[in-house]
Design a protein around this motif. Structure first.
Motif, PDB file in Angstrom:
ATOM      1  N   GLU A   1       9.928  21.171 -40.346  1.00 50.39           N
ATOM      2  CA  GLU A   1       9.440  20.957 -41.712  1.00 50.39           C
ATOM      3  C   GLU A   1       8.498  19.763 -41.781  1.00 50.39           C
ATOM      4  OE1 GLU A   1       9.716  23.294 -43.888  1.00 50.39           O
ATOM      5  OE2 GLU A   1      11.022  24.390 -42.529  1.00 50.39           O
ATOM      6  N   ALA A   2       8.818  18.681 -41.077  1.00 45.87           N
ATOM      7  CA  ALA A   2       7.906  17.536 -41.020  1.00 45.87           C
ATOM      8  C   ALA A   2       6.587  17.954 -40.380  1.00 45.87           C
ATOM      9  CB  ALA A   2       8.542  16.389 -40.245  1.00 45.87           C
ATOM     10  N   GLY A   3       6.666  18.784 -39.356  1.00 45.57           N
ATOM     11  CA  GLY A   3       5.453  19.277 -38.698  1.00 45.57           C
ATOM     12  C   GLY A   3       4.536  20.005 -39.645  1.00 45.57           C
ATOM     13  N   HIS A   4       5.115  20.773 -40.573  1.00 49.20           N
ATOM     14  CA  HIS A   4       4.280  21.451 -41.571  1.00 49.20           C
ATOM     15  C   HIS A   4       3.455  20.442 -42.362  1.00 49.20           C
ATOM     16  CE1 HIS A   4       5.057  25.696 -41.379  1.00 49.20           C
ATOM     17  NE2 HIS A   4       6.361  25.499 -41.339  1.00 49.20           N
ATOM     18  N   LEU A   5       4.055  19.337 -42.724  1.00 45.37           N
ATOM     19  CA  LEU A   5       3.324  18.322 -43.487  1.00 45.37           C
ATOM     20  C   LEU A   5       2.312  17.590 -42.613  1.00 45.37           C
ATOM     21  CD1 LEU A   5       6.223  16.878 -45.655  1.00 45.37           C
ATOM     22  CD2 LEU A   5       4.463  18.540 -46.331  1.00 45.37           C
ATOM     23  N   ILE A   6       2.669  17.344 -41.366  1.00 45.16           N
ATOM     24  CA  ILE A   6       1.768  16.625 -40.464  1.00 45.16           C
ATOM     25  C   ILE A   6       0.494  17.413 -40.210  1.00 45.16           C
ATOM     26  CG2 ILE A   6       1.508  15.768 -38.093  1.00 45.16           C
ATOM     27  CD1 ILE A   6       4.571  15.082 -38.250  1.00 45.16           C
ATOM     28  N   VAL A   7       0.587  18.723 -40.081  1.00 45.15           N
ATOM     29  CA  VAL A   7      -0.608  19.520 -39.783  1.00 45.15           C
ATOM     30  C   VAL A   7      -1.519  19.686 -40.995  1.00 45.15           C
ATOM     31  CG1 VAL A   7       0.553  20.752 -37.912  1.00 45.15           C
ATOM     32  CG2 VAL A   7       0.384  21.834 -40.161  1.00 45.15           C
ATOM     33  N   LEU A   8      -1.010  19.378 -42.170  1.00 42.55           N
ATOM     34  CA  LEU A   8      -1.838  19.467 -43.374  1.00 42.55           C
ATOM     35  C   LEU A   8      -2.714  18.222 -43.519  1.00 42.55           C
ATOM     36  CD1 LEU A   8       0.640  20.705 -46.115  1.00 42.55           C
ATOM     37  CD2 LEU A   8      -1.301  21.949 -45.173  1.00 42.55           C
ATOM     38  N   PRO A   9      -3.917  18.389 -44.026  1.00 43.87           N
ATOM     39  CA  PRO A   9      -4.700  17.194 -44.369  1.00 43.87           C
ATOM     40  C   PRO A   9      -3.916  16.380 -45.406  1.00 43.87           C
ATOM     41  CG  PRO A   9      -6.065  19.169 -44.480  1.00 43.87           C
ATOM     42  CD  PRO A   9      -4.638  19.619 -44.303  1.00 43.87           C
ATOM     43  N   PRO A  10      -3.923  15.055 -45.286  1.00 44.69           N
ATOM     44  CA  PRO A  10      -3.144  14.220 -46.209  1.00 44.69           C
ATOM     45  C   PRO A  10      -3.388  14.534 -47.684  1.00 44.69           C
ATOM     46  CG  PRO A  10      -3.956  12.885 -44.424  1.00 44.69           C
ATOM     47  CD  PRO A  10      -4.578  14.251 -44.257  1.00 44.69           C
ATOM     48  N   GLU A  11      -4.603  14.896 -48.044  1.00 46.70           N
ATOM     49  CA  GLU A  11      -4.900  15.174 -49.453  1.00 46.70           C
ATOM     50  C   GLU A  11      -4.250  16.468 -49.955  1.00 46.70           C
ATOM     51  OE1 GLU A  11      -8.358  16.776 -46.990  1.00 46.70           O
ATOM     52  OE2 GLU A  11      -7.159  14.940 -46.983  1.00 46.70           O
ATOM     53  N   CYS A  12      -3.755  17.297 -49.050  1.00 43.22           N
ATOM     54  CA  CYS A  12      -3.114  18.557 -49.446  1.00 43.22           C
ATOM     55  C   CYS A  12      -1.592  18.451 -49.533  1.00 43.22           C
ATOM     56  CB  CYS A  12      -3.477  19.654 -48.456  1.00 43.22           C
ATOM     57  SG  CYS A  12      -5.230  20.062 -48.416  1.00 43.22           S
ATOM     58  N   ARG A  13      -1.032  17.389 -48.988  1.00 45.89           N
ATOM     59  CA  ARG A  13       0.425  17.272 -48.913  1.00 45.89           C
ATOM     60  C   ARG A  13       1.092  17.205 -50.279  1.00 45.89           C
ATOM     61  NH1 ARG A  13       0.724  12.774 -44.068  1.00 45.89           N
ATOM     62  NH2 ARG A  13      -0.063  14.149 -42.427  1.00 45.89           N
TER      63      ARG A  13
ATOM     64  N   PHE B   1      19.649   8.613 -38.466  1.00 42.56           N
ATOM     65  CA  PHE B   1      18.457   8.810 -39.292  1.00 42.56           C
ATOM     66  C   PHE B   1      17.343   7.809 -38.995  1.00 42.56           C
ATOM     67  CE2 PHE B   1      21.315  11.503 -41.481  1.00 42.56           C
ATOM     68  CZ  PHE B   1      20.583  12.341 -42.312  1.00 42.56           C
ATOM     69  N   ASP B   2      17.660   6.716 -38.310  1.00 42.13           N
ATOM     70  CA  ASP B   2      16.672   5.644 -38.126  1.00 42.13           C
ATOM     71  C   ASP B   2      15.460   6.076 -37.304  1.00 42.13           C
ATOM     72  OD1 ASP B   2      18.269   4.003 -39.661  1.00 42.13           O
ATOM     73  OD2 ASP B   2      19.107   2.914 -37.941  1.00 42.13           O
ATOM     74  N   ALA B   3      15.690   6.643 -36.117  1.00 49.93           N
ATOM     75  CA  ALA B   3      14.557   7.046 -35.267  1.00 49.93           C
ATOM     76  C   ALA B   3      13.735   8.161 -35.922  1.00 49.93           C
ATOM     77  CB  ALA B   3      15.046   7.454 -33.886  1.00 49.93           C
ATOM     78  N   PRO B   4      14.373   9.192 -36.485  1.00 49.96           N
ATOM     79  CA  PRO B   4      13.571  10.206 -37.176  1.00 49.96           C
ATOM     80  C   PRO B   4      12.779   9.628 -38.360  1.00 49.96           C
ATOM     81  CG  PRO B   4      15.731  11.089 -36.704  1.00 49.96           C
ATOM     82  CD  PRO B   4      15.776   9.622 -36.376  1.00 49.96           C
ATOM     83  N   ALA B   5      13.388   8.709 -39.116  1.00 48.95           N
ATOM     84  CA  ALA B   5      12.677   8.098 -40.247  1.00 48.95           C
ATOM     85  C   ALA B   5      11.459   7.324 -39.764  1.00 48.95           C
ATOM     86  CB  ALA B   5      13.607   7.191 -41.036  1.00 48.95           C
ATOM     87  N   ALA B   6      11.600   6.592 -38.667  1.00 46.56           N
ATOM     88  CA  ALA B   6      10.471   5.838 -38.120  1.00 46.56           C
ATOM     89  C   ALA B   6       9.377   6.777 -37.617  1.00 46.56           C
ATOM     90  CB  ALA B   6      10.946   4.928 -36.996  1.00 46.56           C
ATOM     91  N   LEU B   7       9.765   7.855 -36.969  1.00 46.16           N
ATOM     92  CA  LEU B   7       8.785   8.831 -36.482  1.00 46.16           C
ATOM     93  C   LEU B   7       8.006   9.431 -37.645  1.00 46.16           C
ATOM     94  CD1 LEU B   7       7.511  10.589 -34.246  1.00 46.16           C
ATOM     95  CD2 LEU B   7       9.455  12.160 -34.534  1.00 46.16           C
ATOM     96  N   LEU B   8       8.697   9.863 -38.683  1.00 51.86           N
ATOM     97  CA  LEU B   8       8.028  10.444 -39.839  1.00 51.86           C
ATOM     98  C   LEU B   8       7.146   9.428 -40.544  1.00 51.86           C
ATOM     99  CD1 LEU B   8       9.961  12.765 -39.178  1.00 51.86           C
ATOM    100  CD2 LEU B   8      10.401  12.989 -41.613  1.00 51.86           C
TER     101      LEU B   8
END
Length: 165
Positions: free
Chosen positions: A78-90, A24-31
């Motif tokens: 699923e993380a990609g869905h959040l990344i493509v959203l503007p931060p204010e929409c997350r 989980f460490d590398a994915p957590a750091a990436l996210l």
């Protein structure tokens, strides 16, 4: 439109790379680099915010939920869905973040690119796992779509400064 794509999570899945395989460490750091938090869900417990149900990753706000048996491709999607959203929409996201076909295509493209940032994963493995899991693309495979039919998804991501040049 880039894809004619469906995702059918099979009842039994072949050997796809799971979080237990890479940790989980590398994915957590990436996210975290994208302002997201990875939450480890105990084995066997329901995954909050999972659109398809366990073992698929779930999203709620800036939080991504996954278990050890969650496929890496699911976590990145699923993380990609959040990344493509503007931060204010997350903050408004719970379980389903897709707003358009263009956004879905961009998310698929981004999950493939993000795989290169995870040791032991990489885009080749991720695309193979996507095919194994049941993603289907108009050209017959994830790789064919990514290499020959995803220019609109790439342009969408570049226009929003979500990909390196």
């Amino acid at each position: 439109m880039d894809t004619q794509r469906t995702i059918d999570a099979p009842d039994t899945v072949g050997p796809v790379l799971c979080l237990a395989d890479i940790g989980f460490d590398a994915p957590a750091a990436l996210l975290a680099a994208y302002g997201l938090t990875l939450h480890r869900v105990p084995d066997g417990a329901p995954i909050p915010g999972s659109y398809w149900g366990a073992p698929e990753a779930g999203i709620i706000g800036v939080d991504v939920h996954a278990r050890g048996d969650t496929p890496v491709h699911s976590l990145l999607h699923e993380a990609g869905h959040l990344i493509v959203l503007p931060p204010e929409c997350r903050a408004a996201v719970h379980t389903d973040a897709t707003d358009s076909v263009e956004e879905e295509d961009a998310t698929c493209y981004l999950q493939i690119v993000l795989a290169d940032a995870l040791p032991g994963v990489g885009r080749d493995r991720l695309m193979a796992d996507m095919d194994t899991w049941g993603y289907t693309f108009r050209l017959g495979s994830t790789r064919a779509w990514f290499e020959q039919d995803a220019e609109d998804a790439r342009a969408w991501l570049l226009a929003r400064d979500l990909l390196p040049l």
